[in-house]
Design an enzyme around this catalytic site. Sequence first.
Site, PDB file in Angstrom:
ATOM      1  N   HIS A 103      47.973  23.973 -14.356  1.00  0.00           N
ATOM      2  CA  HIS A 103      48.701  22.985 -13.559  1.00  0.00           C
ATOM      3  C   HIS A 103      49.096  21.769 -14.401  1.00  0.00           C
ATOM      4  CE1 HIS A 103      47.235  24.486  -9.361  1.00  0.00           C
ATOM      5  NE2 HIS A 103      47.807  25.427 -10.083  1.00  0.00           N
ATOM      6  N   GLU A 105      48.809  18.547 -13.857  1.00  0.00           N
ATOM      7  CA  GLU A 105      47.782  17.511 -13.990  1.00  0.00           C
ATOM      8  C   GLU A 105      46.745  17.912 -15.038  1.00  0.00           C
ATOM      9  OE1 GLU A 105      48.607  17.924  -9.454  1.00  0.00           O
ATOM     10  OE2 GLU A 105      48.690  19.181 -11.233  1.00  0.00           O
ATOM     11  N   CYS A 131      46.175  20.009  -6.174  1.00  0.00           N
ATOM     12  CA  CYS A 131      45.307  21.030  -5.587  1.00  0.00           C
ATOM     13  C   CYS A 131      43.867  20.533  -5.727  1.00  0.00           C
ATOM     14  CB  CYS A 131      45.494  22.372  -6.298  1.00  0.00           C
ATOM     15  SG  CYS A 131      44.780  22.413  -7.965  1.00  0.00           S
ATOM     16  N   CYS A 134      42.678  20.288  -9.462  1.00  0.00           N
ATOM     17  CA  CYS A 134      43.241  19.134 -10.174  1.00  0.00           C
ATOM     18  C   CYS A 134      42.651  17.826  -9.651  1.00  0.00           C
ATOM     19  CB  CYS A 134      44.763  19.129 -10.056  1.00  0.00           C
ATOM     20  SG  CYS A 134      45.543  20.447 -11.013  1.00  0.00           S
TER      21      CYS A 134
END
Length: 197
Positions: A103, A105, A131, A134
């Site tokens: 992801h 992040e 999410c 993260c």
Amino acid sequence: MPGYGVDAGESAVSLPVPGEAAGPLVSRPSWDEYFMTIAEQVAERSTCLRRRTGAVLVKDKRILATGYNGVPAGLSHCDQVGCLRERRAVPSGSNHELCRGIHAEQNAVIQAARHGIAIDGAVVYCTHSPCVLCAKILLNAGVVDFVYCREYPDPLSAELLAEAGITPRVVPAAPTAPPAPPASAPTAPVAPGGPAE
């Protein structure tokens, strides 16, 4: 800092055009709008087939690191080999481990770590709400403010952020194209036969 635009939560400001006493105003984005626009641009590097996401870690109005979602360096991109999550019919917001990608992040935190950049006390600007994975990573890394422009379907993430005392802020997505200059804006003279070189 005075003279450097607007602080988080304030709206854009208009400034006089240099060289003109009064007249057309030029609009500047707020800091939130500025960094969100950068997150949107970072997302353009993504090779994810489902959702292109960008993240920017900021402290004291300075960019510390950026990240976008994609596979680890050196691996074939999903736009080349297909989406594992699509093949396995994995719904958004679940089973994050069933993905070749990392992801945005996570990549931003990794980039900061690789380059020795402390992110404790930073703000994350992300195109989507985080999410749960993260959110946990960002919380443990010391990120204190979360700003996003689109929802990601993960209610557990919102619960953990609330428990940590963090209320994410929503900043609308940037327009797809910058506004045209005012009609009265001066234009460069054009020499006969075409533009001057």
